[in-house]
Structure formats: C-alpha cells, structure tokens
Design a protein around this motif. Sequence first.
Motif, PDB file in Angstrom:
ATOM      1  N   HIS A   1       0.921  -1.110  -0.119  1.00  0.00           N
ATOM      2  CA  HIS A   1      -0.162   0.024   0.084  1.00  0.00           C
ATOM      3  C   HIS A   1       0.829   1.490   0.001  1.00  0.00           C
ATOM      4  O   HIS A   1       2.113   1.251   0.568  1.00  0.00           O
ATOM      5  CB  HIS A   1      -0.978  -0.013   1.160  1.00  0.00           C
ATOM      6  CG  HIS A   1      -1.846  -1.217   1.505  1.00  0.00           C
ATOM      7  ND1 HIS A   1      -2.609  -1.493   0.968  1.00  0.00           N
ATOM      8  CD2 HIS A   1      -1.418  -2.073   2.398  1.00  0.00           C
ATOM      9  CE1 HIS A   1      -3.271  -2.592   1.044  1.00  0.00           C
ATOM     10  NE2 HIS A   1      -2.585  -3.228   2.209  1.00  0.00           N
ATOM     11  N   ARG A   2       0.289   2.136  -0.434  1.00  0.00           N
ATOM     12  CA  ARG A   2       1.333   3.630  -0.458  1.00  0.00           C
ATOM     13  C   ARG A   2       0.838   4.290   0.901  1.00  0.00           C
ATOM     14  O   ARG A   2       1.378   5.370   1.153  1.00  0.00           O
ATOM     15  CB  ARG A   2       0.724   4.518  -1.465  1.00  0.00           C
ATOM     16  CG  ARG A   2       0.903   3.785  -2.950  1.00  0.00           C
ATOM     17  CD  ARG A   2       0.379   4.767  -3.965  1.00  0.00           C
ATOM     18  NE  ARG A   2       1.294   6.039  -3.865  1.00  0.00           N
ATOM     19  CZ  ARG A   2       0.718   7.330  -4.859  1.00  0.00           C
ATOM     20  NH1 ARG A   2      -0.352   7.081  -5.659  1.00  0.00           N
ATOM     21  NH2 ARG A   2       1.576   8.174  -5.040  1.00  0.00           N
ATOM     22  N   THR A   3       0.014   3.548   1.748  1.00  0.00           N
ATOM     23  CA  THR A   3      -0.250   4.323   3.069  1.00  0.00           C
ATOM     24  C   THR A   3       0.604   3.659   4.218  1.00  0.00           C
ATOM     25  O   THR A   3       1.216   2.553   3.911  1.00  0.00           O
ATOM     26  CB  THR A   3      -1.756   3.992   3.626  1.00  0.00           C
ATOM     27  OG1 THR A   3      -2.015   2.552   3.185  1.00  0.00           O
ATOM     28  CG2 THR A   3      -2.653   4.874   2.454  1.00  0.00           C
ATOM     29  N   PHE A   4       0.574   4.281   5.350  1.00  0.00           N
ATOM     30  CA  PHE A   4       1.075   3.564   6.664  1.00  0.00           C
ATOM     31  C   PHE A   4      -0.081   2.651   6.914  1.00  0.00           C
ATOM     32  O   PHE A   4      -1.165   3.306   7.184  1.00  0.00           O
ATOM     33  CB  PHE A   4       1.691   4.484   7.530  1.00  0.00           C
ATOM     34  CG  PHE A   4       1.905   4.017   8.764  1.00  0.00           C
ATOM     35  CD1 PHE A   4       3.171   3.421   8.970  1.00  0.00           C
ATOM     36  CD2 PHE A   4       1.279   4.087   9.921  1.00  0.00           C
ATOM     37  CE1 PHE A   4       3.756   2.743  10.050  1.00  0.00           C
ATOM     38  CE2 PHE A   4       1.708   3.413  11.234  1.00  0.00           C
ATOM     39  CZ  PHE A   4       2.935   2.919  11.170  1.00  0.00           C
ATOM     40  N   SER A   5       0.137   1.581   7.409  1.00  0.00           N
ATOM     41  CA  SER A   5      -1.183   0.580   7.627  1.00  0.00           C
ATOM     42  C   SER A   5      -0.909   0.048   9.175  1.00  0.00           C
ATOM     43  O   SER A   5       0.241  -0.419   9.121  1.00  0.00           O
ATOM     44  CB  SER A   5      -1.099  -0.253   6.829  1.00  0.00           C
ATOM     45  OG  SER A   5      -1.377   0.107   5.252  1.00  0.00           O
ATOM     46  N   ILE A   6      -1.956  -0.042   9.735  1.00  0.00           N
ATOM     47  CA  ILE A   6      -2.119  -0.663  11.310  1.00  0.00           C
ATOM     48  C   ILE A   6      -3.107  -1.613  11.047  1.00  0.00           C
ATOM     49  O   ILE A   6      -4.332  -1.265  10.870  1.00  0.00           O
ATOM     50  CB  ILE A   6      -2.336   0.365  12.184  1.00  0.00           C
ATOM     51  CG1 ILE A   6      -1.312   1.465  11.999  1.00  0.00           C
ATOM     52  CG2 ILE A   6      -2.151  -0.275  13.548  1.00  0.00           C
ATOM     53  CD1 ILE A   6      -1.630   2.736  12.953  1.00  0.00           C
ATOM     54  N   GLY A   7      -2.934  -3.045  11.460  1.00  0.00           N
ATOM     55  CA  GLY A   7      -3.966  -4.064  11.338  1.00  0.00           C
ATOM     56  C   GLY A   7      -3.841  -4.674  13.043  1.00  0.00           C
ATOM     57  O   GLY A   7      -3.014  -4.771  13.540  1.00  0.00           O
ATOM     58  N   GLY A   8      -5.173  -5.259  13.088  1.00  0.00           N
ATOM     59  CA  GLY A   8      -5.466  -6.047  14.408  1.00  0.00           C
ATOM     60  C   GLY A   8      -6.388  -7.032  14.084  1.00  0.00           C
ATOM     61  O   GLY A   8      -7.408  -6.705  13.522  1.00  0.00           O
ATOM     62  N   ILE A   9      -6.165  -8.154  14.642  1.00  0.00           N
ATOM     63  CA  ILE A   9      -7.270  -8.979  14.519  1.00  0.00           C
ATOM     64  C   ILE A   9      -7.896  -9.317  16.079  1.00  0.00           C
ATOM     65  O   ILE A   9      -7.467  -9.163  16.932  1.00  0.00           O
ATOM     66  CB  ILE A   9      -6.672 -10.556  14.155  1.00  0.00           C
ATOM     67  CG1 ILE A   9      -5.931 -11.105  15.150  1.00  0.00           C
ATOM     68  CG2 ILE A   9      -6.076 -10.321  12.850  1.00  0.00           C
ATOM     69  CD1 ILE A   9      -5.516 -12.617  14.565  1.00  0.00           C
ATOM     70  N   ASP A  10      -9.524  -9.425  15.868  1.00  0.00           N
ATOM     71  CA  ASP A  10     -10.159  -9.760  17.240  1.00  0.00           C
ATOM     72  C   ASP A  10     -10.373 -10.959  17.485  1.00  0.00           C
ATOM     73  O   ASP A  10     -10.899 -11.452  18.561  1.00  0.00           O
ATOM     74  CB  ASP A  10     -11.289  -8.577  17.271  1.00  0.00           C
ATOM     75  CG  ASP A  10     -12.191  -9.037  16.297  1.00  0.00           C
ATOM     76  OD1 ASP A  10     -12.085  -9.732  15.510  1.00  0.00           O
ATOM     77  OD2 ASP A  10     -12.928  -8.197  16.024  1.00  0.00           O
ATOM     78  N   THR A  11     -10.389 -11.913  16.397  1.00  0.00           N
ATOM     79  CA  THR A  11     -10.693 -13.432  16.529  1.00  0.00           C
ATOM     80  C   THR A  11      -9.739 -14.014  15.637  1.00  0.00           C
ATOM     81  O   THR A  11      -9.416 -13.716  14.472  1.00  0.00           O
ATOM     82  CB  THR A  11     -12.019 -13.867  16.363  1.00  0.00           C
ATOM     83  OG1 THR A  11     -12.287 -13.484  14.932  1.00  0.00           O
ATOM     84  CG2 THR A  11     -12.827 -13.368  17.306  1.00  0.00           C
TER      85      THR A  11
END
Length: 269
Positions: free
Chosen positions: A32-42
């Motif tokens: 991605h051209r963006t700064f990305s932050i991900g998190g899973i809840d399950t």
Amino acid sequence: MKKENFFKSDDLPFAEARYSAGSTAPFKSHMHRTFSIGGIDTGEVLYTVEKRQASLKPGSLAVINPETLHSCNPVTKEGRSYFMLYLDINWCARVQQSLWDNDLFIPADAIRIDDWQLFHTYCRTMEKIMAPQVYLQEKEQMLFELASEVFTIACNPGAPLCKSAEDTELLRDLLQKDLQKDLPLNSLAQKLGANPYTLLRSFKNATGITPHAYRMNCRIDHAKELLRQGKDITETAFLTGFFDQSHLHRHFKAITATTPRMYRLNFVK
C-alpha cells in the motif's frame, strides 16, 4: 458469518478503515502507499513483511510501512476477523512533527507491537471510526492519539520537539462558534495557520481537555441556555449540533447528571 465494512470520508481524507469478520480469504503479497495498522479480534494469522515473519493474535498490532511487500493470512480454516487502518503519509508526517523535530515521515522499525492496552485503544478507535453517529472531530482526535502512540513505540523518535505552547485563545473562540457544524480539527487549524496536531497537543496541555471535549461542553452549555428559554428538546438538539434527541440526552446526562427533560421541567427562574 462473513461481513465486510469500509469507511472513507471526504472530510477525513487521510484515513481509510476496514473491518472483515469471519474471513478465510488469502492475500497475495502486496503493498500500500499508506502507513497501515492492522489488528485481529478473533483467530490467528501468519504475518509476513518482506523477509520477516510473525504470528498475529488478539493483543498485537501489525505495523506496515508504505510500499512494503507483505501478506497476512489465516493459520486455520476457521479464518479470522480483523480491522485495517490505512493512513496517508503526509498526514502521518504532520502527526510526527507534533512529537519530534523532523521534516519527513519516519518509518516504523517494528512490524508488530505487543501491547494489550494499545490493542484495546486501536479496536475502540476503529469502532468509533466505523460508527455513523460520531463527530468528525472526535474521529480525527482519536486517530491522532492512536497514531501518536504507535509512532512513539514503533519508530525511532529522533530529537524531541522543543516548542513553546501556542496561544489557545483563538482556538477556544472558534470552538465556541457554529455549534451546529461538525468541524474537523484540520479546518480549524487552517484558519490559525497551525499544524493541527501540534495545536491539539498544546490545547490539551493548556486546558486539560481536548478540543472535542471542550466543544462538547460548549454544546451542553448552549443546550442548557436554550432549554431555560423554553425550547423543546428536539429543536435544542438540532440547534446545538447533536445528531438527534437521544444523542443530546446521552451527552447532557453524562455532563450534568440529569436529563434535558428534567432540566427543562425543573429549572427555577
């Protein structure tokens, strides 16, 4: 049950959000051209960033620099549910400029952050971002605070910022006006010729509360004035910039410990 939700607003052009529930779909390596932050809840995923790999579970955040090849795929056939946040790099640099003495965006050194408190902050922020009846200023403020925490943990901070506190009086004045409008902090800062996130930090240092909280107090003060004048609750909600009567009720009670109706009925002139 599979579900996909997306958020993108012209009023907050620097952010895009996604929530996917019960997803088993694999991803090819991509960027991605963006700064990305991900998190899973399950669930659990195998998280690959270029040549580095990590397991990602609830309680951890994936941090992905722009234009970095990565993939994030489920470990089991049950799949996973996850949030993703994509942030414009120019916006990220402005946030970092409120923290450190830098001109350009500072990439993250880490690819994963293990911090339950930050994870809960991230999930709460993402839920607010996806919700329709949340003020733009509150969404922007939460994104700023989340990004600041992530950058502080994941990036090399460089030199600390040493600037005198900005005069908050002009911002106070702007926050008290046009209460029917939903004004992002960025639009207010443009009128003052200031970095919005340096301004936010200075305002909070000077007043003890955020601009959004200050504006909410202004709304409640004006609502009390209108109720004392005999305005009905629905009209009062409209005139003070609340989404509807129940929205006014919730915030009015939180701040005054009574309802708009009880205040209106029992006010003694």
